[in-house]
Design a protein around this motif. Structure first.
Motif, PDB file in Angstrom:
ATOM      1  N   THR A  11       0.811  -1.206   0.000  1.00 30.46           N
ATOM      2  CA  THR A  11       0.000   0.000   0.000  1.00 30.46           C
ATOM      3  C   THR A  11       0.839   1.248   0.000  1.00 30.46           C
ATOM      4  O   THR A  11       0.507   2.228  -0.655  1.00 30.46           O
ATOM      5  N   SER A  12       1.928   1.245   0.762  1.00 25.53           N
ATOM      6  CA  SER A  12       2.691   2.461   0.919  1.00 25.53           C
ATOM      7  C   SER A  12       3.872   2.555  -0.022  1.00 25.53           C
ATOM      8  O   SER A  12       4.654   3.473   0.068  1.00 25.53           O
ATOM      9  N   SER A  14       4.356   3.840  -2.641  1.00 26.90           N
ATOM     10  CA  SER A  14       3.813   4.777  -3.595  1.00 26.90           C
ATOM     11  C   SER A  14       4.892   5.344  -4.476  1.00 26.90           C
ATOM     12  O   SER A  14       6.015   5.548  -4.076  1.00 26.90           O
ATOM     13  N   LEU A  58      -3.046  10.120  -6.033  1.00 30.84           N
ATOM     14  CA  LEU A  58      -3.370   9.269  -7.183  1.00 30.84           C
ATOM     15  C   LEU A  58      -3.113   9.966  -8.506  1.00 30.84           C
ATOM     16  O   LEU A  58      -3.183   9.332  -9.571  1.00 30.84           O
ATOM     17  N   TYR A  63       2.430   5.949  -8.166  1.00 26.26           N
ATOM     18  CA  TYR A  63       1.641   5.706  -6.954  1.00 26.26           C
ATOM     19  C   TYR A  63       0.292   5.091  -7.305  1.00 26.26           C
ATOM     20  O   TYR A  63      -0.176   4.176  -6.639  1.00 26.26           O
ATOM     21  N   ARG A  64      -0.315   5.573  -8.372  1.00 28.90           N
ATOM     22  CA  ARG A  64      -1.628   5.056  -8.769  1.00 28.90           C
ATOM     23  C   ARG A  64      -1.546   3.575  -9.136  1.00 28.90           C
ATOM     24  O   ARG A  64      -2.429   2.792  -8.787  1.00 28.90           O
ATOM     25  N   TRP A  67      -1.019   1.606  -5.818  1.00 32.64           N
ATOM     26  CA  TRP A  67      -2.236   1.618  -4.997  1.00 32.64           C
ATOM     27  C   TRP A  67      -3.272   0.666  -5.590  1.00 32.64           C
ATOM     28  O   TRP A  67      -3.921  -0.082  -4.861  1.00 32.64           O
ATOM     29  N   LEU A 194      -4.973   6.822   2.043  1.00 32.75           N
ATOM     30  CA  LEU A 194      -5.290   5.939   0.921  1.00 32.75           C
ATOM     31  C   LEU A 194      -4.773   4.525   1.178  1.00 32.75           C
ATOM     32  O   LEU A 194      -5.491   3.539   0.980  1.00 32.75           O
ATOM     33  N   GLY A 195      -3.520   4.428   1.636  1.00 31.57           N
ATOM     34  CA  GLY A 195      -2.945   3.113   1.896  1.00 31.57           C
ATOM     35  C   GLY A 195      -3.639   2.392   3.033  1.00 31.57           C
ATOM     36  O   GLY A 195      -3.923   1.196   2.937  1.00 31.57           O
TER      37      GLY A 195
END
Length: 459
Positions: A11-12, A14, A58, A63-64, A67, A194-195
């Motif tokens: 998740t992180s 990014s 995002l 990163y997008r 994620w 987000l994460g």
């Protein structure tokens, strides 16, 4: 119990670019070198977008991609998290062995998280993420092989679990430490939200999916699905820009040993804000995480509602609340008083847990736990932002290693504390007392040590 098993593994991790979009990849897609991203002035929107999730990170292609891939792996990791204790219980018929397996993974997690943090400060973090994610995928594949061959060996399962936790310990600090190199400083809280939302969504959807799949495809295939899902993660990490140490080669090489680990602990002891942020999480989790008492509460207090239904709702309520908090993170992710937000979130967690302990109605209790989940999300977001913004890049890996140990170890200590207190005092008394202890301890800490209360983010 198996929270540390790669929940939201990537998740992180990014990604960001050198350009306004934040990517350093060449036109051919080859990874480039990531430099600290420049802040982008957020656009203020009206209506519901003022409180909805802040999605600015995002905008950055790397990163997008990461994620999006972790939506799959966050769920996949929970398939293994369900399959391991289920298989151990099927073999032994003993919940005690399930508990022993949890502790089998704790020591390698602690050791390799601390060492992994030092390594993450001395090597290209992208390469470390590639190696460790491949290692986790191979371990999941080995879980599948032992299951389909009918080995039925608890010893093999515990060894594989220990190996997987070691890889996770190496992976997590590098993943978390990369964020500040890959998103602008003013988007750290949003990226953490987000994460964390993806991670908590996996905690809800993964076990539900596992329960639905086991009667259809069997337990062994859960491991295989997880291994296949990790292929998307490996590809996403491959597409990240290079993340070499910012210091000189000689200085970086000295960070991976015991001296580097000791330097990290020394830094924490001298940085009061960091130390207090760790203590805040320990207070909340050790005194106020009542999951060890959920089976007892489901069997006694909430038995009229149906023990199975009650147990499922109790375990799902906190992650559901955390997901809701993440979806509404626009209401708090732009706050600058990060320290005050952590204090308020921990106090709110304690109040909600106290309310849960005092409630005899299942639905009221679930509502309190969901409120606690929202508070936990806020705490996670700002503790992570403090850690990334208050530490220089050459120390971020080691700080994230300590963070991983605190996050994984706190709930396990809580299991022992609450289980003992619940047996001696009763489950509801132990839960309510723990919640009150969180509130009182956190307020005393905030009053007597004002560094965290006064800390605010600045550009």
């Amino acid at each position: 119990m198996y929270r540390a098993i790669r929940t939201g593994v990537d998740t992180s991790k990014s990604g960001a670019d050198n350009s306004a979009e934040g990517t350093t990849e060449s036109e051919t897609g080859a990874p480039g070198r990531a430099e600290p991203a420049e802040p982008v002035e957020p656009k203020r929107s009206g209506g519901w977008r003022r409180w909805a999730m802040d999605t600015r990170p995002l905008r950055r292609p790397a990163y997008r991609r990461l994620w999006s891939s972790t939506i799959v792996t966050a769920v996949g990791s929970q398939l293994t998290a369900v399959a391991v204790p289920k298989q151990i219980y099927d073999i032994t018929g003993s919940s005690a062995w399930v508990g022993y397996a949890s502790f089998a993974g704790l020591l390698p997690l602690v050791v390799f998280a601390l060492w992994g943090g030092a390594i993450a400060d001395s090597v290209d973090r992208r390469k470390l993420l590639l190696v460790t994610n491949i290692g986790i995928a191979v371990t999941s594949l080995l879980f599948w092989i032992q299951a389909v061959t009918g080995l039925e060996s608890v010893g093999v399962l515990m060894v594989l679990l220990a190996v997987q936790q070691a890889f996770f310990g190496l992976n997590s600090p590098a993943r978390q430490a990369s964020i500040a190199r890959l998103v602008p400083k003013d988007e750290l809280a949003a990226a953490n939200a987000l994460g964390s939302t993806v991670m908590q969504t996996g905690l809800v959807a993964g076990p539900l999916l596992a329960g639905a799949l086991i009667p259809v495809v069997g337990l062994a295939e859960l491991y295989l699905i997880d291994a296949l899902a990790l292929c998307a993660t490996v590809w996403a990490v491959y597409r990240l820009p290079a993340l070499p140490p910012l210091g000189t080669t000689t200085a970086a090489a000295g960070r991976a040993g015991l001296r580097g680990i000791a330097e990290g602990f020394r830094y924490i002891s001298l940085n009061q804000v960091l130390l207090l942020s760790f203590l805040a999480d320990i207070i909340a989790m050790v005194f106020g995480m009542p999951r060890a008492l959920f089976p007892q509460l489901a069997a006694q207090t909430y038995a009229p509602y149906g023990e199975g239904l009650a147990l499922g709702l109790l375990f799902a309520a906190i992650p559901i609340g955390a997901v809701l908090g993440g979806l509404m993170s626009g209401t708090f992710s732009r706050a600058r008083r990060h320290g005050l937000m952590v204090i308020a979130a921990v106090v709110a967690w304690g109040v909600a847990i106290t309310g849960f302990g005092l409630s005899s109605n299942l639905w009221v209790g679930v509502a309190f736990l969901a409120a606690a989940g929202v508070a936990d999300m806020v705490s996670m977001v700002f503790r992570g932002a403090i850690l990334l913004s208050a530490v220089t890049d050459e120390l971020r890996g080691r700080m994230q290693g300590v963070f991983t140990v605190v996050v994984a170890g706190g709930p396990r200590l809580a299991d022992v504390l609450h289980g003992t207190a619940g047996s001696a005092l009763g489950a509801r008394t132990a839960v309510a007392g723990g919640g009150l202890l969180v509130v009182v301890t956190m307020l005393v800490l905030a009053a007597t040590m004002p560094a965290l209360r006064r800390y605010r983010w600045s550009a």
